[in-house]
Write a protein that holds these residues in place. Structure first.
Motif, PDB file in Angstrom:
ATOM      1  N   THR A   1      72.500  45.285  25.864  1.00 34.19           N
ATOM      2  CA  THR A   1      73.032  46.638  26.034  1.00 34.19           C
ATOM      3  C   THR A   1      72.082  47.480  26.884  1.00 34.19           C
ATOM      4  O   THR A   1      70.869  47.427  26.697  1.00 34.19           O
ATOM      5  N   ILE A   2      72.668  48.241  27.803  1.00 39.07           N
ATOM      6  CA  ILE A   2      71.923  49.202  28.617  1.00 39.07           C
ATOM      7  C   ILE A   2      72.577  50.570  28.424  1.00 39.07           C
ATOM      8  O   ILE A   2      73.808  50.689  28.390  1.00 39.07           O
ATOM      9  N   PHE A   3      71.760  51.606  28.313  1.00 37.51           N
ATOM     10  CA  PHE A   3      72.251  52.981  28.262  1.00 37.51           C
ATOM     11  C   PHE A   3      71.874  53.650  29.584  1.00 37.51           C
ATOM     12  O   PHE A   3      70.712  53.573  30.009  1.00 37.51           O
ATOM     13  N   GLY A   4      72.832  54.273  30.262  1.00 37.81           N
ATOM     14  CA  GLY A   4      72.471  54.789  31.565  1.00 37.81           C
ATOM     15  C   GLY A   4      73.465  55.731  32.187  1.00 37.81           C
ATOM     16  O   GLY A   4      74.470  56.134  31.568  1.00 37.81           O
ATOM     17  N   TYR A   5      73.146  56.066  33.442  1.00 41.00           N
ATOM     18  CA  TYR A   5      73.962  56.995  34.231  1.00 41.00           C
ATOM     19  C   TYR A   5      73.767  56.627  35.704  1.00 41.00           C
ATOM     20  O   TYR A   5      72.642  56.577  36.191  1.00 41.00           O
ATOM     21  N   PRO A   6      74.873  56.378  36.436  1.00 42.93           N
ATOM     22  CA  PRO A   6      74.728  55.899  37.819  1.00 42.93           C
ATOM     23  C   PRO A   6      74.405  57.014  38.806  1.00 42.93           C
ATOM     24  O   PRO A   6      74.515  58.205  38.506  1.00 42.93           O
ATOM     25  N   GLY A   7      73.988  56.619  39.977  1.00 44.27           N
ATOM     26  CA  GLY A   7      73.689  57.533  41.083  1.00 44.27           C
ATOM     27  C   GLY A   7      73.422  56.734  42.341  1.00 44.27           C
ATOM     28  O   GLY A   7      73.387  55.490  42.320  1.00 44.27           O
TER      29      GLY A   7
END
Length: 561
Positions: free
Chosen positions: A20-26
């Motif tokens: 599992t990865i927790f994130g936010y793209p950009g």
């Protein structure tokens, strides 16, 4: 085989057992997110509302599962938004790998769009950090980052990867990652023998457990130790769950808001054994008055913590589990019946009972103790910071390690909801509750959208007093009741807030509403927000004023305004 940098990164995460990865793209991590699309059947990605929430979620995942949490964000503001979460993990020794994107290598140092020196910014709050400027070094850098995060005293590591590195192609060779084995060769037989002698000569021993007990999975060994030496036990805020709170030996938390029993025992013990603890200033308080009649043994993995905050008489440096596995077999059975009876008498004399300003006041103690009863002391509890945090530690009886997730060292308001998300994702079969104050909740309540999007069944238990309660408490006691900017009264309609996110909502305003409301919330199949309307002048007690001795707590505060 030939892979691009993004694929190499994800393959290395799979090597480490990451699911599992927790994130936010950009923009700077577009190549990595494109690869994640292809790897979506192997790696679960949770999109949070904010990069700070992603880092807290990875932290909560790590604390609840014992695995390494992973967060992935873009460059510039995405990277800087992780700083508070990284500092939180650093202060509490939580294994975390934070992966940030950056501008391409040729644009570094040119003040390019969304460029920031995140390795420079995070140097003081990481165990180590890396910037990868050569695709050939990427795989080994990722492997090294996980090793550093989990070896010795655990903590966060950051990997900064420029965008062109994520697109470059290189030969990738998979590796089998061996399990890390703690180093047990950090003390001599003479060190152990000295500790044994000190313990056997003691008549009034005191065992104090910190977060290191949980980090090293040493709860069983601590249990063996206290049974052998017949000693009472107290825990730090970070150590909650390292010793079963239901056990008759347990005295409650130690420190500024610890129990009067534990404070008395510190003052009268003749041997204080600190296990996996750094002796925080919030625990020892007035140094000259801490354990004045006792010799002190410190067991800790980090030699830098020895004699840092308080002078000790003997140290055993090493992984707590390894140390106790060497120490316990050398101890014979001890008996301290008179001392244990004295502990029991203090527990009877000083029960920590909250008082309201009216007979029918809704008390946090009632809410949290009922929650504990209904969950059998088995739930995973995260908290925000302030009064809610202390009440949770005081009134929920933790049975196991990895049950209590809180920002102990950094004191991060807004931590708990993200941490609860990570814990529930990592432990889907467990009940997860975040106990919050309204001040902390409003800092990161945007993560309600994450609960809603993924239907994560976290209960957000909001202790709503419309003030910054802990700061107000200090203002009452030490600032002449000048309540400067601590009265919130923002007029938030929490039912509408929950409704906007499609989250089930309840209110608790009277004591008789506690049990039926909590029962409905615990039976729900999705996220729940409970607004508990409490009085603004219910205080956290006991409270030892800064600079006072630990056995001089304030036990009652008069409210006359």
């Amino acid at each position: 085989m030939k892979c691009n940098g993004s694929e190499i990164l994800l393959e290395c995460l799979l090597e480490q057992g990451v699911d599992t990865i927790f994130g936010y793209p950009g923009g700077s991590v577009l190549n990595i997110y494109d690869a994640l699309y292809k790897y979506q059947d192997k790696i679960n990605h949770i999109l949070t509302a904010h990069e700070q929430g992603a880092t807290h979620a990875a932290d909560g995942y790590a604390r609840a599962t014992g695995k390494t949490g992973v967060a992935l964000v873009t460059s510039g503001p995405g990277a800087t938004n992780t700083v508070t979460g990284i500092a939180t993990a650093f202060m509490d020794s939580i294994p975390l790998v934070v992966i940030t994107g950056n501008v391409p290598v040729p644009l570094l140092g040119l003040d390019s769009f969304q460029e920031v020196d995140i390795t420079g910014i995070t140097m003081p709050i990481t165990k180590h950090n890396f910037i990868v400027k050569d695709i050939a070094q990427l795989a080994d850098t990722v492997r090294r980052a996980f090793e550093i995060a989990n070896s010795g005293r655990k903590g966060p590591v950051l990997i900064d990867i420029p965008k062109d590195i994520t697109a470059a192609v290189c030969e990738y060779q998979p590796k089998q990652i061996p399990a890390l084995v703690p180093n047990a060769d950090t003390m001599t037989d003479e060190d152990v023998a000295t500790a044994v002698q000190m313990i056997q000569q003691s008549k009034r021993p005191f065992v104090y457990t910190g977060g290191g007990v949980i980090a090293s999975d040493a709860a069983k060994e601590v249990r063996e130790l206290v049974d052998l030496i017949d000693a009472p036990v107290s825990s730090s805020l970070m150590g909650q769950g390292g010793f079963d709170n239901y056990d008759e030996r347990y005295m409650g938390m130690l420190g500024m808001h610890g129990s009067k029993t534990a404070a008395n025992a510190v003052s009268e013990c003749d041997l204080f054994i600190g296990i996996g603890t750094r002796f925080s200033d919030r625990v020892i308080l007035k140094i000259s008055a801490f354990a004045p009649n006792a010799k002190i043994i410190q067991i800790d993995i980090d030699p830098a913590e020895v004699n840092k905050n308080i002078r000790v008489d003997h140290t055993l440096v090493g992984d707590v589990k390894c140390v106790l596995q060497r120490l316990n077999p050398q101890l014979g059975q001890c008996s301290h019946s008179d001392w244990m009876e004295k502990i029991a008498s203090w527990k009877r004399e000083y029960p920590n009972q909250q008082k309201g300003n009216t007979p029918d006041a809704l008390l946090p103690q009632q809410i949290i103790e009922t929650l504990c009863e209904l969950t059998g002391g088995e739930a995973v509890i995260s908290t925000e910071v302030g009064q809610n945090q202390m009440w949770a530690a005081q009134y929920y009886s933790f049975r196991h390690p990895k049950q209590f997730l809180t920002s102990g060292g950094h004191g991060t308001m807004g931590y708990g909801l993200g941490a609860a998300i990570g814990a529930q994702v990592g432990c889907p079969d467990k009940q997860v509750i975040n106990i919050a104050g309204d001040g902390s909740f409003q800092m990161n309540c945007n993560e309600l959208v994450t609960l809603s999007k993924y239907n994560i069944p976290v209960i957000e238990l909001l202790l709503n007093n419309e003030v910054l309660g802990m700061v107000r408490q200090w203002q009452r006691l030490f600032y002449g009741k000048r309540f400067s900017q601590t009265t919130l009264e923002r007029g938030v309609d929490y039912s509408k807030l929950a409704g906007a996110y499609g989250i089930e909502f309840y209110t608790i305003a009277k004591p008789e509403e506690i049990r039926p409301t909590l029962e409905k919330a615990l039976a729900a199949n999705g996220p729940v927000l409970i607004n508990c309307v409490i009085d603004r002048d219910i205080n956290v007690l006991p409270m030892v004023p800064a600079g006072a001795a630990i056995d001089e707590p304030i036990l009652e505060i008069e409210i006359d305004d």
